[in-house]
Design an enzyme around this catalytic site. Structure first.
Site, PDB file in Angstrom:
ATOM      1  N   CYS A 149      49.187   5.058  30.843  1.00  0.00           N
ATOM      2  CA  CYS A 149      48.906   4.107  31.938  1.00  0.00           C
ATOM      3  C   CYS A 149      47.553   3.411  31.868  1.00  0.00           C
ATOM      4  O   CYS A 149      47.405   2.275  32.331  1.00  0.00           O
ATOM      5  CB  CYS A 149      48.978   4.831  33.297  1.00  0.00           C
ATOM      6  SG  CYS A 149      50.329   6.007  33.464  1.00  0.00           S
ATOM      7  N   ARG A 173      45.187 -18.507  22.768  1.00  0.00           N
ATOM      8  CA  ARG A 173      43.897 -19.212  22.712  1.00  0.00           C
ATOM      9  C   ARG A 173      44.018 -20.701  22.403  1.00  0.00           C
ATOM     10  O   ARG A 173      43.025 -21.349  22.112  1.00  0.00           O
ATOM     11  CB  ARG A 173      42.939 -18.491  21.749  1.00  0.00           C
ATOM     12  CG  ARG A 173      42.666 -17.083  22.219  1.00  0.00           C
ATOM     13  CD  ARG A 173      41.594 -16.301  21.515  1.00  0.00           C
ATOM     14  NE  ARG A 173      41.785 -14.925  21.940  1.00  0.00           N
ATOM     15  CZ  ARG A 173      42.580 -14.050  21.344  1.00  0.00           C
ATOM     16  NH1 ARG A 173      43.212 -14.367  20.214  1.00  0.00           N
ATOM     17  NH2 ARG A 173      42.771 -12.847  21.835  1.00  0.00           N
ATOM     18  N   THR A 192      48.122 -14.140  19.268  1.00  0.00           N
ATOM     19  CA  THR A 192      47.373 -14.578  20.444  1.00  0.00           C
ATOM     20  C   THR A 192      46.431 -15.739  20.094  1.00  0.00           C
ATOM     21  O   THR A 192      45.959 -16.444  20.972  1.00  0.00           O
ATOM     22  CB  THR A 192      46.530 -13.424  21.031  1.00  0.00           C
ATOM     23  OG1 THR A 192      45.631 -12.962  20.017  1.00  0.00           O
ATOM     24  CG2 THR A 192      47.407 -12.279  21.500  1.00  0.00           C
ATOM     25  N   ASN A 227      33.025 -10.694  22.252  1.00  0.00           N
ATOM     26  CA  ASN A 227      34.439 -10.638  21.888  1.00  0.00           C
ATOM     27  C   ASN A 227      34.910 -12.036  21.485  1.00  0.00           C
ATOM     28  O   ASN A 227      34.158 -12.750  20.824  1.00  0.00           O
ATOM     29  CB  ASN A 227      35.255  -9.965  22.998  1.00  0.00           C
ATOM     30  CG  ASN A 227      36.510  -9.279  22.430  1.00  0.00           C
ATOM     31  OD1 ASN A 227      37.315  -9.905  21.743  1.00  0.00           O
ATOM     32  ND2 ASN A 227      36.667  -7.999  22.701  1.00  0.00           N
ATOM     33  N   GLY A 280      47.572  -6.598  16.175  1.00  0.00           N
ATOM     34  CA  GLY A 280      48.350  -5.356  16.028  1.00  0.00           C
ATOM     35  C   GLY A 280      47.592  -4.146  15.529  1.00  0.00           C
ATOM     36  O   GLY A 280      48.169  -3.066  15.386  1.00  0.00           O
ATOM     37  N   ALA A 281      46.275  -4.291  15.246  1.00  0.00           N
ATOM     38  CA  ALA A 281      45.562  -3.185  14.596  1.00  0.00           C
ATOM     39  C   ALA A 281      45.290  -1.992  15.517  1.00  0.00           C
ATOM     40  O   ALA A 281      44.874  -0.948  15.043  1.00  0.00           O
ATOM     41  CB  ALA A 281      44.254  -3.675  13.973  1.00  0.00           C
ATOM     42  N   ASP A 338      36.209  -0.021  15.994  1.00  0.00           N
ATOM     43  CA  ASP A 338      36.935  -1.224  16.427  1.00  0.00           C
ATOM     44  C   ASP A 338      36.013  -2.447  16.389  1.00  0.00           C
ATOM     45  O   ASP A 338      36.113  -3.343  17.221  1.00  0.00           O
ATOM     46  CB  ASP A 338      37.547  -1.011  17.838  1.00  0.00           C
ATOM     47  CG  ASP A 338      38.422  -2.163  18.309  1.00  0.00           C
ATOM     48  OD1 ASP A 338      38.959  -2.890  17.456  1.00  0.00           O
ATOM     49  OD2 ASP A 338      38.537  -2.352  19.534  1.00  0.00           O
TER      50      ASP A 338
HETATM   51  O1  LIG Z   1      43.265  -5.405  16.421  1.00  0.00           O
HETATM   52  C1  LIG Z   1      43.956  -6.337  16.826  1.00  0.00           C
HETATM   53  O2  LIG Z   1      44.955  -6.761  16.241  1.00  0.00           O
HETATM   54  C2  LIG Z   1      43.540  -6.977  18.087  1.00  0.00           C
HETATM   55  C3  LIG Z   1      44.231  -8.047  18.653  1.00  0.00           C
HETATM   56  C4  LIG Z   1      43.740  -8.635  19.831  1.00  0.00           C
HETATM   57  C5  LIG Z   1      44.546  -9.780  20.351  1.00  0.00           C
HETATM   58  O3  LIG Z   1      45.419 -10.234  19.601  1.00  0.00           O
HETATM   59  O4  LIG Z   1      44.399 -10.241  21.446  1.00  0.00           O
HETATM   60  C6  LIG Z   1      42.541  -8.121  20.411  1.00  0.00           C
HETATM   61  C7  LIG Z   1      41.916  -7.055  19.741  1.00  0.00           C
HETATM   62  N1  LIG Z   1      42.414  -6.514  18.626  1.00  0.00           N
HETATM   63  C8  LIG Z   1      40.694  -6.469  20.198  1.00  0.00           C
HETATM   64  O5  LIG Z   1      40.179  -5.523  19.575  1.00  0.00           O
HETATM   65  C9  LIG Z   1      40.075  -6.963  21.356  1.00  0.00           C
HETATM   66  O6  LIG Z   1      39.000  -6.501  21.761  1.00  0.00           O
HETATM   67  C10 LIG Z   1      40.713  -8.028  22.045  1.00  0.00           C
HETATM   68  C11 LIG Z   1      40.367  -8.692  23.212  1.00  0.00           C
HETATM   69  C12 LIG Z   1      41.348  -9.596  23.424  1.00  0.00           C
HETATM   70  C13 LIG Z   1      41.487 -10.532  24.524  1.00  0.00           C
HETATM   71  O7  LIG Z   1      42.249 -11.498  24.350  1.00  0.00           O
HETATM   72  O8  LIG Z   1      40.872 -10.305  25.565  1.00  0.00           O
HETATM   73  N2  LIG Z   1      42.256  -9.541  22.420  1.00  0.00           N
HETATM   74  C14 LIG Z   1      41.901  -8.587  21.573  1.00  0.00           C
HETATM   75 CA   LIG Z   2      41.386  -4.537  17.746  1.00  0.00          CA
END
Ligand SMILES: O=C(O)c1cc(C(=O)O)c2c(n1)C(=O)C(=O)c1cc(C(=O)O)[nH]c1-2
Ligand SMILES: [Ca+2]
Length: 725
Positions: free
Chosen positions: A652, A170, A215, A442, A231-232, A356
């Site tokens: 998958c 990001r 990320t 999100n 990582g959750a 979540d």
């Molecule tokens: O629980 C986590 O550690 C985690 C990490 C990330 C991530 O790092 O991209 C996402 C999510 N959860 C998540 O729940 C989510 O909806 C999500 C969307 C995205 C994305 O970049 O499109 N990352 C993530």
């Molecule tokens: Ca998550």
């Protein structure tokens, strides 16, 4: 006036100053040096724009004070969220509701990326820093649209599957001549802003057993670089860490959820949190979750860093903490002391998260009038579908109101507790979670325009049915566990019953004081881009169907749009260069929804588009997404379709989607590849050719016979959905 002709004479002069013994003499000389520096800056000798000297000068000047000062003009876009409060509101108005219709392309820049691009371009005096997939950093000269340098941290492509949601990034933080980027494999890296060469690098990961990633964009707070991890979904314990920006030495770390109670707690906040978890769930084995994978903001006056925390791990609270409990500090906004990382306060938006419902969505710090009184607030729209206004001095709840339909709670009481709907936590029965785990909002950044008083919020609905799973154990991976064979631990069976609610994507202009929608725009699909708003009374947003649009910020009327060749998920930035206002957006379809689904036929690579009034550059040609016809003719035994379904779900579906039903995102849909490929699926599944794109090697995780069953599911599903002749 002393004049020094050459740089070498100037160096000599400074050296003399430094060796002066008398304090008074030193002072005099220092002031002469300062006067000289001022003189030189104003002279015709200032370095050529885009030269190393110029880049050094403009990037060295960036720190939290300069970011704060820039907010008065918004001439630059020095941080991903623009200002410290991350309002994404620019004071620029050279581009406005009258002339935005004349916006045209100035240049486009190929990011050479085929996965999700989620970064907001950071720009100072025409020097741009932006990231693409796989955490690759690009430095671009806005004046020419040409590359200055790129830096690829060389994340091993084989670990792609260790993050839930695409190999995204990001963006960067800029501070005193350094560019900071979090690499997908967990390294925090400092680069020289002039050369793109690495200055230092730190591994932020606690361990390599759990699937941790980075990320999010780092934030620099009082000279420390703060970063969290992802990582959750995989069974991980969340934490945030601060590193000294100069040296990379660790300054502090704060854990988000408690660890193994047989070991000492790291601090009081963990001891307090542990009382809200049931040890019968052995939550520490699966990590507990809470990962802070995106939003981090900072209020220098309060000296507080705000962290948005993530979901529980596993998602299903009956399994994670069988007796219930709030499970602090999941799905919360937590305020930490910026210097020590010590817990100060928290507000939990989703107590005992079960769906979540991360609170990692970008927050905005704003000063607004509520009931006639000025308040320092946090504006926040987490996944759970409610818009929150929180007092950022003390974490006290002010108000919350749902901005889309929700079915897990009817509202919030005066103390800021959700009034839950009991059926949403039924331990046996499945339900459509509304919002679903993709969230009503999100990571796509929202923006706040103090002139209209409105927040521009990319909202959505992605239907998902959650049925509590029987007999879940950490990493046990039974066939049918969503992503279980690639490390996921949710504790739910997904879509065992097809969801009945419908997908949507929507731009909402939300009044945070009235807690009410002012206007909205509907889109053809969920997963649209982040927003930018300006004093030109504009809102800019890219869309899943591949357009970049400008709206009137007051009325929501569409004023201009341009095609982008691929879906847009990131937010745009705007800035001045040599007296002219530009708008830049980094496009590139992807993220968790965009891996498997799409809303445009365009398949162009990740690209930065830069627009200005009367820009005349031609738009890049749009390449059409290539897919084969619906799969036909692969031999299979119909009795294998049932067991094949379960194997497909655990191995998958997270990346490839449902064969024939989804159309493929930045990863292909297996219902639309050649019959040859599916017939020879073994060659792809075991040490296959796509490991260099992040696909796992299923050696030891699937048998040859399992692959035969997966083939039966893929071809069987394609046959089932084929229109009858
Ligand atoms: O629980 C986590 O550690 C985690 C990490 C990330 C991530 O790092 O991209 C996402 C999510 N959860 C998540 O729940 C989510 O909806 C999500 C969307 C995205 C994305 O970049 O499109 N990352 C993530
Ligand atoms: Ca998550």
């Amino acid at each position: 006036m002393i004049r020094l002709a050459s740089p070498s004479a100037r160096r000599q002069f400074s050296a003399n100053a430094a060796t002066q013994r008398s304090p008074l003499g030193f002072l005099i000389l220092a002031s002469v040096v300062a006067a000289f520096a001022g003189f030189s800056g104003a002279s015709a000798q200032s370095p050529a724009k885009g030269s190393p000297e110029h880049i050094k000068a403009v990037t060295s000047a960036v720190d939290q004070n300069s970011i704060k000062a820039n907010a008065a003009t918004s001439n630059d876009w020095p941080a991903v969220g623009l200002d410290l409060g991350e309002t994404r509101f620019s004071r620029l108005k050279q581009i406005n509701t009258d002339n935005v219709k004349n916006l045209g392309l100035v240049w486009s820049y190929n990011l050479e990326s085929s996965r999700g691009v989620e970064a907001t371009p950071v720009v100072v005096d025409g020097i741009m820093y932006v990231t693409a997939s796989w955490s690759v950093v690009h430095a671009i000269d806005v004046r020419t649209g040409k590359k200055i340098w790129t830096y690829d941290p060389e994340v091993p492509r084989t670990i792609g599957y260790k993050g839930c949601c695409d190999v995204v990034n990001r963006g960067v933080a800029l501070h005193k001549g350094k560019v900071f980027v979090g690499a997908y494999d967990g390294r925090l890296i400092a680069l020289d802003a002039v050369t793109g060469k690495k200055v230092w690098e730190k591994d932020t990961l606690l361990d390599k057993e759990h699937s941790y990633t980075i990320t999010g964009a780092p934030r620099v707070v009082n000279g420390k670089v703060v970063i969290g991890n992802g990582g959750a979904e995989y069974g991980a314990r969340g934490y945030v860490t601060a590193y000294d920006a100069e040296t990379g030495n660790q300054a502090w770390r704060w854990f988000i959820v408690p660890g193994d109670p047989s070991k000492p707690y790291e601090d009081e906040s963990m001891e307090k949190a542990a009382k809200t978890w049931d040890p019968a769930g052995k939550y520490w084995v699966n990590g507990g979750g809470g990962t802070a994978w995106d939003t981090i903001t900072f209020d220098p006056e309060l000296n507080l860093v705000y962290i948005g925390t993530g979901n529980g791990s596993p998602w299903n609270r009956h399994l994670r903490s069988p007796a219930g409990g709030d499970n602090l500090y999941l799905a919360s906004i937590v305020a930490l002391n910026a210097d020590t990382g010590k817990y100060v306060w928290h507000y939990q938006e989703t107590p005992g998260d079960h769906w979540d419902y991360t609170s990692t969505q970008p927050m905005i710090l704003a000063d607004i009038n509520i009931d006639g009184a000025p308040r320092k607030v946090i504006l926040h729209a987490p996944k759970n579908g409610f818009f929150f206004v929180i007092d950022r001095t003390n974490g006290k709840f002010i108000s919350a109101k749902n901005f889309v339909d929700v079915n897990w709670a009817t509202g919030y009481d005066a103390n800021g507790r959700p009034i839950e709907v009991a059926a949403a936590r039924d331990p046996e029965k499945g339900m459509d979670a509304i919002p679903g785990p993709y969230g009503a909002h999100n990571w796509h950044p929202m923006s706040f325009n103090p002139m209209t008083g409105l927040v521009y919020l990319p909202a959505q609905g992605v239907p998902l049915n959650l049925t509590p799973q029987k007999g879940w154990k950490h990493n046990a991976n039974q066939p049918g566990d969503f992503g279980g064979n690639t490390g996921w631990n949710t504790g739910f069976v997904l879509n065992a019953t097809p969801p009945k609610n419908l997908p949507f994507g929507r731009l909402i202009a939300w009044d945070p004081v009235k807690q009410k929608e002012a206007w909205k725009q509907e889109y053809v699909a969920p997963w649209n881009g982040g927003t930018l708003t300006t004093a030109g009374n504009l809102v800019f947003q890219g869309t899943a169907d591949g357009r970049f649009i400008a709206y009137n910020a007051t009325t929501g009327d569409k004023l201009w749009e341009s095609p982008t060749g691929t879906g847009v998920v990131a937010a745009a930035s705007t800035y001045m260069v040599d007296g002219k206002q530009y708008v830049s957006v980094a496009v590139g379809w992807g993220g968790v929804f965009g891996i498997a689904a799409r809303a445009t036929e365009g398949d162009n690579p990740g690209t930065v588009y830069t627009f200005a009034v009367d820009g005349k550059a031609p738009l890049p040609k749009i390449t059409k997404y290539q897919m084969e016809n619906l799969l036909e003719g692969v031999k299979y035994n119909p009795a294998d379709v049932g067991p094949g379904t379960l194997l497909y779900v655990s191995s998958c579906v997270t990346c490839h989607g449902v064969p024939g039903v989804d159309k493929g995102g930045n990863v292909r849909n297996l219902g639309y590849v050649g019959a040859e490929t599916i017939a020879n699926l073994k060659n792809f599944v075991f040490k296959g050719p796509h490991m260099d794109k992040g696909m796992p090697d299923f050696t030891g995780k699937l048998s040859d016979d399992d692959v035969v069953k997966i083939i039966a599911f893929i071809q069987g599903t394609a046959d089932a959905i084929r229109p009858k002749k």
